[in-house]
Design a protein around this motif. Structure first.
Motif: not given
Length: 164
Positions: A97-106
């Motif tokens: 979930g925290f990784l999906l909040f990172v714009p670069a990962i999205r």
């Protein structure tokens, strides 16, 4: 994702979360583990609110400019999934979930799926503001007077099924 993987994930993810709870609880204690789960849920809801409202504004700006906000819509789905994962108790789901909040990962996720999806705008889309955007001007306008329009069916109509 093939459908046959979903039941397997529904079995593996809770087992991995239980194992993570046992390991973390053994290292930092039960109360700190519960506090950490509570803090991640609160942090996730705050991030969901902040990034969600920011994304809604981006979607609005894209549609006002007459563009289809495909990237922003996919980012919105990813942020929604991230919020659900952060509200779900568990360390593995919180990490994802925290990784999906990172714009670069999205953006990396968008790059992977953008060729597999298509965002289609409807032909009848009308923008109600005075700004630029798609307008439908090729459709004829039919203006009826009150005597030309009635809601009751015409008994003489060939499509009337109640006709004797």
């Amino acid at each position: 994702m093939p459908f046959s993987i979903v039941p397997l994930l529904l079995l593996i993810v809770p087992m991995a979360e239980i194992a993570a709870f046992v390991i973390v609880g053994r290292e930092i204690g039960v109360l700190w583990t519960l506090a950490l789960i509570f803090v991640t849920a609160v942090l996730g809801s705050i991030l969901l609110r902040v990034q969600g409202f920011g994304l809604i504004n981006k979607i609005r700006r894209e549609t006002e400019a007459g563009r289809v906000p495909g990237r922003e819509l996919v980012h919105g789905v990813m942020i929604l999934i991230a919020g659900v994962l952060l509200l779900t108790p568990g360390f593995i789901t919180d990490t994802i979930g925290f990784l999906l909040f990172v714009p670069a990962i999205r953006d990396a996720g968008w790059t992977l799926i953008k060729n597999k999806i298509s965002v289609v705008s409807t032909a009848g889309f009308t923008q109600h503001s005075s700004g630029p955007g798609p307008k439908r001007s090729d459709a004829p306008t039919i203006d009826l007077d009150e005597q030309d329009f009635e809601r009751d069916p015409d008994p003489n109509s060939p499509w009337n099924k109640d006709k004797p």
